[in-house]
Design an enzyme around this catalytic site. Structure first.
Site, PDB file in Angstrom:
ATOM      1  N   CYS A   1     -16.905 -48.025   5.858  1.00  0.00           N
ATOM      2  CA  CYS A   1     -15.564 -48.625   5.820  1.00  0.00           C
ATOM      3  C   CYS A   1     -15.359 -49.605   6.982  1.00  0.00           C
ATOM      4  O   CYS A   1     -15.999 -50.651   7.000  1.00  0.00           O
ATOM      5  CB  CYS A   1     -14.507 -47.518   5.779  1.00  0.00           C
ATOM      6  SG  CYS A   1     -12.935 -48.120   5.155  1.00  0.00           S
ATOM      7  N   TYR A   2     -14.538 -49.273   7.970  1.00  0.00           N
ATOM      8  CA  TYR A   2     -14.373 -50.195   9.108  1.00  0.00           C
ATOM      9  C   TYR A   2     -15.740 -50.498   9.722  1.00  0.00           C
ATOM     10  O   TYR A   2     -16.035 -51.640  10.093  1.00  0.00           O
ATOM     11  CB  TYR A   2     -13.461 -49.556  10.171  1.00  0.00           C
ATOM     12  CG  TYR A   2     -13.258 -50.421  11.400  1.00  0.00           C
ATOM     13  CD1 TYR A   2     -12.217 -51.328  11.456  1.00  0.00           C
ATOM     14  CD2 TYR A   2     -14.127 -50.328  12.490  1.00  0.00           C
ATOM     15  CE1 TYR A   2     -12.033 -52.137  12.581  1.00  0.00           C
ATOM     16  CE2 TYR A   2     -13.954 -51.123  13.609  1.00  0.00           C
ATOM     17  CZ  TYR A   2     -12.903 -52.024  13.650  1.00  0.00           C
ATOM     18  OH  TYR A   2     -12.727 -52.814  14.755  1.00  0.00           O
TER      19      TYR A   2
ATOM     20  N   LYS B   1     -17.484 -25.042  13.339  1.00  0.00           N
ATOM     21  CA  LYS B   1     -17.167 -23.662  12.971  1.00  0.00           C
ATOM     22  C   LYS B   1     -18.225 -23.039  12.058  1.00  0.00           C
ATOM     23  O   LYS B   1     -18.652 -21.904  12.272  1.00  0.00           O
ATOM     24  CB  LYS B   1     -15.805 -23.645  12.265  1.00  0.00           C
ATOM     25  CG  LYS B   1     -15.202 -22.280  12.152  1.00  0.00           C
ATOM     26  CD  LYS B   1     -14.556 -21.927  13.451  1.00  0.00           C
ATOM     27  CE  LYS B   1     -13.731 -20.679  13.399  1.00  0.00           C
ATOM     28  NZ  LYS B   1     -12.996 -20.497  14.666  1.00  0.00           N
TER      29      LYS B   1
ATOM     30  N   GLY C   1     -12.127 -46.626  10.542  1.00  0.00           N
ATOM     31  CA  GLY C   1     -11.098 -46.724  11.572  1.00  0.00           C
ATOM     32  C   GLY C   1      -9.899 -47.457  11.015  1.00  0.00           C
ATOM     33  O   GLY C   1      -9.998 -48.135   9.988  1.00  0.00           O
TER      34      GLY C   1
ATOM     35  N   SER D   1     -11.533 -11.984  22.145  1.00  0.00           N
ATOM     36  CA  SER D   1     -10.350 -11.740  21.310  1.00  0.00           C
ATOM     37  C   SER D   1     -10.732 -11.059  20.011  1.00  0.00           C
ATOM     38  O   SER D   1      -9.881 -10.551  19.299  1.00  0.00           O
ATOM     39  CB  SER D   1      -9.675 -13.072  20.991  1.00  0.00           C
ATOM     40  OG  SER D   1     -10.518 -13.834  20.137  1.00  0.00           O
ATOM     41  N   GLY D   2     -12.040 -11.101  19.685  1.00  0.00           N
ATOM     42  CA  GLY D   2     -12.458 -10.582  18.386  1.00  0.00           C
ATOM     43  C   GLY D   2     -12.481 -11.680  17.337  1.00  0.00           C
ATOM     44  O   GLY D   2     -12.900 -11.475  16.213  1.00  0.00           O
TER      45      GLY D   2
ATOM     46  N   VAL E   1     -13.873 -15.331  15.770  1.00  0.00           N
ATOM     47  CA  VAL E   1     -15.260 -15.730  15.534  1.00  0.00           C
ATOM     48  C   VAL E   1     -15.864 -16.371  16.793  1.00  0.00           C
ATOM     49  O   VAL E   1     -16.958 -16.001  17.225  1.00  0.00           O
ATOM     50  CB  VAL E   1     -15.354 -16.738  14.362  1.00  0.00           C
ATOM     51  CG1 VAL E   1     -16.794 -17.145  14.113  1.00  0.00           C
ATOM     52  CG2 VAL E   1     -14.747 -16.141  13.107  1.00  0.00           C
ATOM     53  N   ASP E   2     -15.133 -17.301  17.402  1.00  0.00           N
ATOM     54  CA  ASP E   2     -15.720 -18.071  18.495  1.00  0.00           C
ATOM     55  C   ASP E   2     -16.036 -17.198  19.720  1.00  0.00           C
ATOM     56  O   ASP E   2     -17.145 -17.248  20.253  1.00  0.00           O
ATOM     57  CB  ASP E   2     -14.791 -19.223  18.904  1.00  0.00           C
ATOM     58  CG  ASP E   2     -14.456 -20.122  17.721  1.00  0.00           C
ATOM     59  OD1 ASP E   2     -15.210 -20.084  16.736  1.00  0.00           O
ATOM     60  OD2 ASP E   2     -13.443 -20.839  17.786  1.00  0.00           O
ATOM     61  N   SER E   3     -15.057 -16.411  20.161  1.00  0.00           N
ATOM     62  CA  SER E   3     -15.339 -15.619  21.359  1.00  0.00           C
ATOM     63  C   SER E   3     -16.371 -14.530  21.051  1.00  0.00           C
ATOM     64  O   SER E   3     -17.180 -14.174  21.913  1.00  0.00           O
ATOM     65  CB  SER E   3     -14.066 -15.036  21.969  1.00  0.00           C
ATOM     66  OG  SER E   3     -13.476 -14.096  21.123  1.00  0.00           O
ATOM     67  N   SER E   4     -16.401 -14.031  19.816  1.00  0.00           N
ATOM     68  CA  SER E   4     -17.383 -12.989  19.467  1.00  0.00           C
ATOM     69  C   SER E   4     -18.799 -13.552  19.493  1.00  0.00           C
ATOM     70  O   SER E   4     -19.727 -12.924  20.013  1.00  0.00           O
ATOM     71  CB  SER E   4     -17.110 -12.433  18.076  1.00  0.00           C
ATOM     72  OG  SER E   4     -15.860 -11.810  18.043  1.00  0.00           O
TER      73      SER E   4
ATOM     74  N   GLU F   1     -18.706 -39.409   3.129  1.00  0.00           N
ATOM     75  CA  GLU F   1     -18.551 -38.081   3.735  1.00  0.00           C
ATOM     76  C   GLU F   1     -17.526 -37.204   3.024  1.00  0.00           C
ATOM     77  O   GLU F   1     -17.513 -35.997   3.214  1.00  0.00           O
ATOM     78  CB  GLU F   1     -18.183 -38.216   5.224  1.00  0.00           C
ATOM     79  CG  GLU F   1     -16.793 -38.798   5.518  1.00  0.00           C
ATOM     80  CD  GLU F   1     -16.733 -40.330   5.495  1.00  0.00           C
ATOM     81  OE1 GLU F   1     -17.652 -40.942   4.916  1.00  0.00           O
ATOM     82  OE2 GLU F   1     -15.763 -40.897   6.031  1.00  0.00           O
TER      83      GLU F   1
ATOM     84  N   HIS G   1     -16.110 -43.946   1.432  1.00  0.00           N
ATOM     85  CA  HIS G   1     -16.404 -42.848   2.372  1.00  0.00           C
ATOM     86  C   HIS G   1     -17.389 -41.853   1.757  1.00  0.00           C
ATOM     87  O   HIS G   1     -16.975 -40.971   1.001  1.00  0.00           O
ATOM     88  CB  HIS G   1     -15.101 -42.142   2.764  1.00  0.00           C
ATOM     89  CG  HIS G   1     -14.234 -42.983   3.637  1.00  0.00           C
ATOM     90  ND1 HIS G   1     -14.353 -42.993   5.008  1.00  0.00           N
ATOM     91  CD2 HIS G   1     -13.283 -43.888   3.331  1.00  0.00           C
ATOM     92  CE1 HIS G   1     -13.496 -43.857   5.517  1.00  0.00           C
ATOM     93  NE2 HIS G   1     -12.833 -44.418   4.516  1.00  0.00           N
TER      94      HIS G   1
END
Ligand code: XMP
Length: 511
Positions: free
Chosen positions: A80-81, A367, A53, A224-225, A227-230, A172, A170
């Site tokens: 870190c923080y 995603k 942070g 919409s075609g 990735v998410d809505s499909s 990550e 970090h």
């Protein structure tokens, strides 16, 4: 299912920590640092991670945690923080690093004690990514030092008996050489994770829950075609079958063959699929419009109008489904950012249609996980690995006025670019790439004649979050093949540019 709780102190890598944990097949959620103890207990994690942070732990009003968190008997990793907070809360002392002494930014050679469970199996020396101006001047009683750098003796601390670990760097970020192994050690060696987070399990659980919660209800989804809505459509259709109504508004601003591919992918599934061919309508409203924000507004409004009309035809629905994903959820908890472009998301429709509830079956997925789920659900690879495509489509890639002729030119040029990238085997290594049509015409020579034609611009970027991006170093040979093909195959184009601007100062799209 086992869970890790990530307490958020406002660092810039918080989502990245969560993604890394899930990559190790352990489920986690990011919650605010001041989440009440009762809620933490109810979440029932096997371990807790404190993020980094921007604050200093000794500053007045610095973000903190309920001190009872340290008495839950759960392993804690402070980053870190988060590491400094852990040290200070348990009786250590954190101060501003004097001058250059222990202040570190960037890649740092770091020395580890491999007898510490966090660093088990790792080399004694490797590179980490630091970003801190404070350091632990005194570590709390019960802790020992487990990592150091040339500038800072207190880079890593651990108290194995209580399962408390802290690192100044970090783990990550990919610049930390063995960061992923350290997180894995924390999850598997220290928290006792078994790796029970898989997309096949998620799918089974999600379908069961959606069946229960949506029993007898009709669901509407704007497809919409993307990735998410499909993936949301495929998951919902498995749960509620033909009670799912998908409306795909083809605004005529799609890429070559895209509308047909979307129709082919969904018309065979057990759901009700409606494709609305609205090209005429959109192009009529866009005629003569050149201002980018006005184009976006028109496309957004028109989309809603078409969608609303189709929704009315279907009659009342109980639920509107949206393909919201986890980064949107995490980000929506944060302050308003400046509006650079009015992003039009096909999901943002609630006030316009007649429904009672919103269902967001992907709201806890990143995603990459959405893509993995899509594969598990048997969606075609072209859909699942599709690069991002803006809601307003080619409307914001034809610079200046939009006409069908220009759209057709752009569709062909864009198809050639994507085709050559795929043939070169580079599709997966480029975050987003596309062609745009400039409104610049210039003189050329073709055969023995003069041409006065349009210029196409190619754009390709490397990015992980699309907030910042660098342009892709595309091999010259590939650029050459694309350029030669475009000027030969696309009538009306006689010049090809490659955009070598990063974001910022440019944006990914041109309008
Ligand atoms: P910019 O141009 O803002 O793009 O740097 C960043 C990312 O967002 C996508 N983008 C959009 N996506 N509706 C969307 O759904 C939009 O209006 C929109 N505008 C930009 C862009 O393709 C890139 O991935």
């Amino acid at each position: 299912m086992q869970k890790i709780l990530i307490l958020d102190f406002g660092g810039q890598y918080n989502q990245l920590i969560a993604r890394r944990v899930r990559e190790h097949h352990v489920y986690c959620e990011v919650l605010p640092h001041d989440t009440p103890l009762a809620a933490i207990r109810a979440f029932d994690p096997i371990g807790i991670i404190f993020t980094g942070g921007p604050s200093s732990v000794y500053a007045p009003g610095a973000p903190s945690v309920d001190p009872a968190v340290f008495t839950l008997g759960l392993p804690i990793l402070g980053i870190c923080y988060g590491c400094q907070l852990l040290a200070q809360a348990l009786g250590g002392r954190v101060t501003a690093a004097q001058d250059d002494a222990a202040r570190e930014y960037g890649k740092t050679r770091t020395f580890f004690d491999p007898s510490c469970p966090l660093f088990r199996g790792l080399p004694e020396e490797s590179v980490t990514w630091m970003s801190h101006g404070d350091y632990m001047a005194a570590v709390p009683v019960g802790f020992r030092l487990a990592a150091r750098s040339a500038a800072c003796p207190t880079v890593g601390i651990c108290d194995e008996s209580r399962g408390f670990y802290g690192v100044q760097f970090h783990p990550e970020v990919s610049h930390t050489e063995y960061g992923s192994r350290m997180l894995r050690n924390f999850l598997y060696e220290i928290c006792g994770a078994v790796g029970d987070w898989t997309m096949a399990d998620f799918r089974r659980r999600a379908v069961e829950r959606l069946r229960r919660e949506l029993a007898g209800r009709r669901v509407l989804l704007a497809l919409s075609g993307g990735v998410d809505s499909s993936v949301a459509a495929a998951l919902l259709s498995e749960a509620v079958g033909t009670r799912l109504n998908c409306v795909f508004v083809d605004h005529g601003l799609m890429r070559l063959h895209e509308g047909d591919e979307i129709e082919a992918a969904f018309s065979a599934r057990p759901l009700r699929f409606v494709r609305v061919n609205a090209e005429e309508r959109f192009l009529a409203r866009l005629a003569g419009v050149t201002e980018p924000e006005q184009k976006r507004r028109i496309i957004g409004e028109e989309f809603i109008r078409v969608f609303e009309r189709e929704a009315k035809k279907l009659g009342a629905v109980d639920c509107l489904a949206q393909g919201t994903i986890y980064p949107d959820v995490i980000e929506s908890g944060q302050g308003e950012a400046a509006v650079i472009k009015s992003h039009h998301n096909v999901g943002g429709l609630p006030e316009y249609v007649d429904f009672k509830e919103i269902v967001e079956p992907l709201r806890l997925l990143f995603k990459d996980e959405v893509r993995a789920l899509g594969r598990d659900l048997g969606l075609p690879e072209a859909l699942v690995s599709r690069q991002p495509f803006p809601g307003p489509g080619l409307g914001i890639r034809v610079i200046g006025e939009i006409t069908r002729e220009k759209l057709d030119m752009l569709r062909q040029a864009d198809f050639i670019f994507r085709d050559e990238v795929a043939k070169a085997g580079l599709a997966q290594s480029m975050s987003q790439y596309f062609a745009a049509l400039t409104n610049m015409r210039s003189v050329g020579v073709m055969g023995d004649g003069r041409s006065y034609d349009y210029a196409v611009v190619l754009r390709s970027v490397q990015t992980s979050d699309f907030m910042t991006a660098d342009w892709t170093r595309i091999p010259y040979e590939l650029l050459d093949r694309v350029s030669v093909r475009i000027v030969n195959e696309v009538r009306g184009v006689n010049r090809v540019f490659y955009d070598i601007t990063s974001k910022p100062p440019a944006t990914v799209e041109f309008e």
